[in-house]
Design a protein around this motif. Structure first.
Motif, mmCIF file in Angstrom:
data_model
loop_
_atom_site.group_PDB
_atom_site.id
_atom_site.type_symbol
_atom_site.label_atom_id
_atom_site.label_comp_id
_atom_site.label_asym_id
_atom_site.label_seq_id
_atom_site.Cartn_x
_atom_site.Cartn_y
_atom_site.Cartn_z
ATOM 1 N N PRO A 225 0.812 -1.227 0.000
ATOM 2 C CA PRO A 225 0.000 0.000 0.000
ATOM 3 C C PRO A 225 0.843 1.275 0.000
ATOM 4 C CG PRO A 225 -0.952 -1.617 1.490
ATOM 5 C CD PRO A 225 0.387 -2.165 1.075
ATOM 6 N N LEU A 226 1.905 1.305 0.834
ATOM 7 C CA LEU A 226 2.754 2.491 0.862
ATOM 8 C C LEU A 226 3.549 2.624 -0.437
ATOM 9 C CD1 LEU A 226 4.001 4.951 2.170
ATOM 10 C CD2 LEU A 226 5.595 3.451 3.384
ATOM 11 N N ILE A 227 4.064 1.522 -0.965
ATOM 12 C CA ILE A 227 4.800 1.593 -2.225
ATOM 13 C C ILE A 227 3.918 2.180 -3.312
ATOM 14 C CG2 ILE A 227 6.009 0.280 -4.011
ATOM 15 C CD1 ILE A 227 6.726 -1.785 -1.862
ATOM 16 N N ALA A 228 2.669 1.729 -3.392
ATOM 17 C CA ALA A 228 1.738 2.255 -4.386
ATOM 18 C C ALA A 228 1.508 3.752 -4.187
ATOM 19 C CB ALA A 228 0.413 1.496 -4.317
ATOM 20 N N GLU A 229 1.422 4.201 -2.937
ATOM 21 C CA GLU A 229 1.266 5.631 -2.655
ATOM 22 C C GLU A 229 2.483 6.422 -3.133
ATOM 23 O OE1 GLU A 229 0.290 6.592 1.368
ATOM 24 O OE2 GLU A 229 -1.225 5.011 1.538
ATOM 25 N N LEU A 230 3.663 5.852 -2.935
ATOM 26 C CA LEU A 230 4.884 6.536 -3.360
ATOM 27 C C LEU A 230 4.966 6.623 -4.883
ATOM 28 C CD1 LEU A 230 7.462 5.020 -0.829
ATOM 29 C CD2 LEU A 230 6.343 7.264 -0.727
ATOM 30 N N VAL A 231 4.511 5.575 -5.570
ATOM 31 C CA VAL A 231 4.476 5.609 -7.037
ATOM 32 C C VAL A 231 3.581 6.752 -7.503
ATOM 33 C CG1 VAL A 231 3.714 4.381 -9.107
ATOM 34 C CG2 VAL A 231 5.014 3.161 -7.350
ATOM 35 N N THR A 232 2.419 6.876 -6.883
ATOM 36 C CA THR A 232 1.498 7.965 -7.240
ATOM 37 C C THR A 232 2.110 9.318 -6.932
ATOM 38 O OG1 THR A 232 -0.433 6.558 -6.832
ATOM 39 C CG2 THR A 232 -0.787 8.934 -6.807
ATOM 40 N N GLN A 233 2.723 9.439 -5.768
ATOM 41 C CA GLN A 233 3.356 10.699 -5.366
ATOM 42 C C GLN A 233 4.495 11.070 -6.309
ATOM 43 O OE1 GLN A 233 4.621 10.750 -1.247
ATOM 44 N NE2 GLN A 233 6.091 12.388 -1.580
#
Length: 308
Positions: A225-233
């Protein structure tokens, strides 16, 4: 692919010289990666969302595939396995049992010579433990980065945290400056930081090429979940590379859950050594075995899973 030879050719030949213990085949799939809570990135000017990454290697331009694979190795045999299997990069380390330390100059120089089309990115980490470094340790790291560039490394893997748990901007800037035009990966210091999201913004501002992360968890699937957030960011301004227990059996699941275009794996298995009354077996090696080596079959399977 723009690579020397087709990945399928190297994948077929990758397992021809495996020296790992196949009776520990399932053991290695349940292990976490042997890298430290670190890794690094490079200057991101050429990155654009969805576009292939381009690298300059040994006088020629290589257009890398949209999905890029980095294998952690600590030997020349590991470099050669990664090249045969179709990996895009190796992170070259010493002492993976300690989470990875700066490799010797001799190892780095020979790795660059033997790498063929695979890029060699040495980890620059002077000691085990946290990523808050003294002035002397940083002076050593800057010199190691310069030496890596002179040896022909295609990039370096670095990182340093400050007392506030965020990036030590001055230290990182000095390391980036020492790397010149080479790619720079921010290692898993981001996973040990006070705020991975703030650190990602800092990495973009400083000019890192990519960030290595397990999402602040031991395994990529747990941190997805955090990795996906970082990709979006990141929004294409920097590449996010997932790591942590990635193997052929779960790599497509990790990619689907995170949206990353780079994956990083330490695919190793234990091997037997010479018998003797006194053992100097590596740290964490199972009884009856001597050390870990790059698992050719495991690397081949991982590359094949992403290159179908």
């Amino acid at each position: 692919m723009g690579r020397l030879g087709r990945p399928s050719d190297r994948t077929r030949s990758c397992c021809d010289q495996t020296g790992v213990a196949r009776d520990y085949e399932q053991w290695q799939h349940c292990q976490t990666d042997g890298e430290p809570t670190q890794q690094g990135a490079t200057h991101a000017d050429s990155l654009s969302a969805g576009a292939p990454e381009v690298e300059e290697r040994a006088g020629y331009t290589v257009e890398m595939s949209p999905m890029r694979i980095e294998i952690v190795v600590e030997s020349i045999a590991g470099v050669e396995i990664a090249a045969r299997c179709g990996a895009d990069r190796v992170e070259l380390c010493g002492a993976l049992a300690e989470g990875g330390l700066t490799p010797s100059q001799g190892l780095l120089e020979l790795a660059v010579q033997r790498a063929e089309s695979v890029a060699v990115h040495p980890l620059i980490r002077p000691r085990p433990g946290d990523f808050r470094y003294t002035a002397d340790e940083l002076a050593v790291m800057v010199r190691d980065v310069r030496a890596a560039v002179l040896a022909g490394a295609h990039g370096v893997v670095v990182g340093a945290l400050g007392p506030d748990g965020l990036l030590d901007r001055a230290a990182c800037a000095a390391l980036i400056d020492a790397a010149g035009d080479r790619q720079i990966t921010l290692h898993r210091a981001i996973d040990a930081s006070a705020s991975p999201r703030q650190v990602l913004d800092q990495a973009i501002e400083l000019g890192f090429t990519r960030v290595l992360t397990s999402g602040a968890r031991p395994r990529a699937m747990d941190g997805a979940p955090l990795i996906a957030e970082l990709v979006t960011q990141a929004a294409g301004r920097i590449s996010i590379m997932a790591c942590g227990g990635i193997r052929a059996a779960n790599v497509t699941q990790v990619v689907a859950a995170t949206g990353v275009s780079d994956v990083h794996a330490a695919v190793r298995a234990p091997v037997r050594g010479a018998d003797g009354e006194v053992s100097f077996a590596g740290v964490g090696v199972p009884d009856g075995f001597d050390r870990f080596e790059t698992d050719a079959e495991g690397v081949s399977a991982l590359c094949a899973a992403l290159r179908k």
